[in-house]
Design a protein around this motif. Structure first.
Motif, PDB file in Angstrom:
ATOM      1  N   THR A  25      60.489  -7.804  15.513  1.00 40.92           N
ATOM      2  CA  THR A  25      61.238  -6.873  15.648  1.00 40.92           C
ATOM      3  C   THR A  25      62.483  -7.365  14.677  1.00 40.92           C
ATOM      4  N   LYS A  26      63.089  -6.776  13.791  1.00 36.02           N
ATOM      5  CA  LYS A  26      64.453  -7.253  13.038  1.00 36.02           C
ATOM      6  C   LYS A  26      65.438  -6.132  13.274  1.00 36.02           C
ATOM      7  N   VAL A  27      66.727  -6.686  13.087  1.00 35.39           N
ATOM      8  CA  VAL A  27      67.852  -5.839  13.097  1.00 35.39           C
ATOM      9  C   VAL A  27      68.711  -6.431  11.917  1.00 35.39           C
ATOM     10  N   PHE A  28      68.623  -5.669  10.747  1.00 36.59           N
ATOM     11  CA  PHE A  28      69.342  -5.881   9.523  1.00 36.59           C
ATOM     12  C   PHE A  28      70.902  -5.204   9.698  1.00 36.59           C
ATOM     13  N   HIS A  29      71.806  -6.215   9.054  1.00 35.89           N
ATOM     14  CA  HIS A  29      73.100  -6.010   8.966  1.00 35.89           C
ATOM     15  C   HIS A  29      73.673  -5.902   7.755  1.00 35.89           C
ATOM     16  N   GLY A  30      74.682  -5.059   7.563  1.00 39.76           N
ATOM     17  CA  GLY A  30      75.285  -5.160   6.143  1.00 39.76           C
ATOM     18  C   GLY A  30      75.004  -3.680   5.452  1.00 39.76           C
ATOM     19  N   ALA A  31      74.801  -3.775   4.078  1.00 35.03           N
ATOM     20  CA  ALA A  31      74.524  -2.422   3.354  1.00 35.03           C
ATOM     21  C   ALA A  31      72.924  -1.800   3.783  1.00 35.03           C
ATOM     22  N   LEU A  32      72.136  -2.786   4.297  1.00 29.86           N
ATOM     23  CA  LEU A  32      70.988  -2.468   4.976  1.00 29.86           C
ATOM     24  C   LEU A  32      71.362  -2.540   6.399  1.00 29.86           C
ATOM     25  N   ASP A  33      71.437  -1.427   6.932  1.00 28.49           N
ATOM     26  CA  ASP A  33      71.870  -1.159   8.315  1.00 28.49           C
ATOM     27  C   ASP A  33      70.539  -0.718   9.043  1.00 28.49           C
ATOM     28  N   ALA A  34      69.989  -1.381   9.280  1.00 29.64           N
ATOM     29  CA  ALA A  34      68.393  -0.844  10.063  1.00 29.64           C
ATOM     30  C   ALA A  34      67.749  -1.608  10.927  1.00 29.64           C
ATOM     31  N   THR A  35      66.629  -1.087  11.334  1.00 31.87           N
ATOM     32  CA  THR A  35      65.591  -1.729  12.549  1.00 31.87           C
ATOM     33  C   THR A  35      64.212  -1.883  11.661  1.00 31.87           C
ATOM     34  N   SER A  36      63.506  -2.708  11.971  1.00 35.35           N
ATOM     35  CA  SER A  36      62.091  -2.733  11.537  1.00 35.35           C
ATOM     36  C   SER A  36      61.245  -3.291  12.781  1.00 35.35           C
ATOM     37  N   VAL A  37      59.941  -3.013  12.358  1.00 33.98           N
ATOM     38  CA  VAL A  37      58.905  -3.467  12.986  1.00 33.98           C
ATOM     39  C   VAL A  37      57.845  -4.181  11.974  1.00 33.98           C
ATOM     40  N   VAL A  38      57.482  -5.451  12.178  1.00 33.26           N
ATOM     41  CA  VAL A  38      56.579  -6.255  11.466  1.00 33.26           C
ATOM     42  C   VAL A  38      55.011  -6.530  12.113  1.00 33.26           C
ATOM     43  N   HIS A  39      54.089  -6.385  11.497  1.00 31.19           N
ATOM     44  CA  HIS A  39      52.899  -6.979  12.077  1.00 31.19           C
ATOM     45  C   HIS A  39      52.130  -8.149  11.146  1.00 31.19           C
ATOM     46  N   MET A  40      52.210  -9.222  11.442  1.00 31.37           N
ATOM     47  CA  MET A  40      51.843 -10.490  10.483  1.00 31.37           C
ATOM     48  C   MET A  40      50.524 -10.826  11.080  1.00 31.37           C
ATOM     49  N   LEU A  41      49.764 -11.357   9.875  1.00 32.15           N
ATOM     50  CA  LEU A  41      48.575 -12.305   9.978  1.00 32.15           C
ATOM     51  C   LEU A  41      48.834 -13.371   9.488  1.00 32.15           C
ATOM     52  N   ALA A  42      48.545 -14.650  10.167  1.00 33.49           N
ATOM     53  CA  ALA A  42      48.696 -16.037   9.485  1.00 33.49           C
ATOM     54  C   ALA A  42      47.599 -16.815   9.518  1.00 33.49           C
ATOM     55  N   VAL A  43      47.241 -17.809   8.690  1.00 25.92           N
ATOM     56  CA  VAL A  43      46.216 -18.520   8.780  1.00 25.92           C
ATOM     57  C   VAL A  43      46.835 -19.868   8.249  1.00 25.92           C
ATOM     58  N   GLY A  44      46.220 -21.081   9.041  1.00 26.09           N
ATOM     59  CA  GLY A  44      46.582 -22.355   8.286  1.00 26.09           C
ATOM     60  C   GLY A  44      45.140 -23.007   7.689  1.00 26.09           C
ATOM     61  N   THR A  45      45.285 -23.993   7.251  1.00 26.48           N
ATOM     62  CA  THR A  45      44.289 -24.647   6.707  1.00 26.48           C
ATOM     63  C   THR A  45      44.127 -26.367   7.140  1.00 26.48           C
ATOM     64  N   GLN A  46      42.972 -27.081   6.771  1.00 24.84           N
ATOM     65  CA  GLN A  46      42.827 -28.297   7.403  1.00 24.84           C
ATOM     66  C   GLN A  46      43.625 -29.190   6.710  1.00 24.84           C
ATOM     67  N   VAL A  47      44.383 -28.923   5.535  1.00 28.47           N
ATOM     68  CA  VAL A  47      45.554 -29.365   4.781  1.00 28.47           C
ATOM     69  C   VAL A  47      46.789 -29.229   5.205  1.00 28.47           C
ATOM     70  N   GLU A  48      47.589 -30.317   5.712  1.00 26.73           N
ATOM     71  CA  GLU A  48      48.837 -30.287   6.630  1.00 26.73           C
ATOM     72  C   GLU A  48      49.892 -29.353   5.457  1.00 26.73           C
ATOM     73  N   GLY A  49      50.476 -28.514   5.805  1.00 24.81           N
ATOM     74  CA  GLY A  49      51.519 -27.919   5.004  1.00 24.81           C
ATOM     75  C   GLY A  49      51.050 -26.898   4.008  1.00 24.81           C
ATOM     76  N   SER A  50      49.437 -26.321   4.377  1.00 28.75           N
ATOM     77  CA  SER A  50      49.210 -25.375   3.489  1.00 28.75           C
ATOM     78  C   SER A  50      48.695 -24.279   4.594  1.00 28.75           C
ATOM     79  N   ALA A  51      49.086 -22.870   4.271  1.00 26.84           N
ATOM     80  CA  ALA A  51      48.935 -21.985   5.014  1.00 26.84           C
ATOM     81  C   ALA A  51      49.185 -20.646   4.139  1.00 26.84           C
ATOM     82  N   GLY A  52      49.024 -19.312   4.931  1.00 29.45           N
ATOM     83  CA  GLY A  52      49.437 -18.316   4.245  1.00 29.45           C
ATOM     84  C   GLY A  52      49.276 -17.207   5.291  1.00 29.45           C
ATOM     85  N   TYR A  53      50.330 -16.134   4.787  1.00 28.54           N
ATOM     86  CA  TYR A  53      50.317 -14.782   5.667  1.00 28.54           C
ATOM     87  C   TYR A  53      50.379 -13.481   4.860  1.00 28.54           C
TER      88      TYR A  53
END
Length: 131
Positions: free
Chosen positions: A33-61
């Motif tokens: 959940t997010k609350v934006f401040h400033g010229a964008l005065d809003a709230t949001s809901v985000v659904h994220m899927l994330a994966v990592g790999t066997q190589v450290e420092g490599s991932a995606g979402y």
């Protein structure tokens, strides 16, 4: 004509349980959940899927977000789609307003957003226009 707004946002993360992608690979599923401040005065809901790999420092979402509130005095909601990559420690993010997702006074909204995290604080830059 493209316009730009910048501001800060607060974010909270909630684990939703992993999703089986087959072959023993599980994607992390998170709700934000997010609350934006400033010229964008809003709230949001985000659904994220994330994966990592066997190589450290490599991932995606990937994520889908619904933002509801006021943008430069116009009220409504819109959707964004996130595509984030971490390539051996080098991050990249494409965050785009889903075409034709704007409602009410935000109908026709198009744009891209950037997110920066500095000293633990989250900042947005939204470049946008209307059809």
């Amino acid at each position: 004509m493209t316009q730009q707004v910048k501001g800060e946002f607060d974010v909270k993360r909630f684990p939703e349980g992993g999703l089986d992608l087959g072959g023993g690979v599980v994607a992390g599923h998170f709700r934000f959940t997010k609350v934006f401040h400033g010229a964008l005065d809003a709230t949001s809901v985000v659904h994220m899927l994330a994966v990592g790999t066997q190589v450290e420092g490599s991932a995606g979402y990937v994520a889908v977000e619904r933002i509801n509130g006021t943008l430069d005095g116009r009220t409504g909601s819109f959707l964004t789609q996130h595509n984030g990559i971490l390539d051996r420690g080098t991050p990249s993010l494409t965050l785009t307003v889903v075409p034709d997702s704007g409602t009410d006074e935000l109908e026709g909204l198009r744009g891209k957003m950037a997110i920066d995290i500095v000293d633990g604080k989250h900042y947005y830059t939204l470049d946008y226009a209307f059809d």
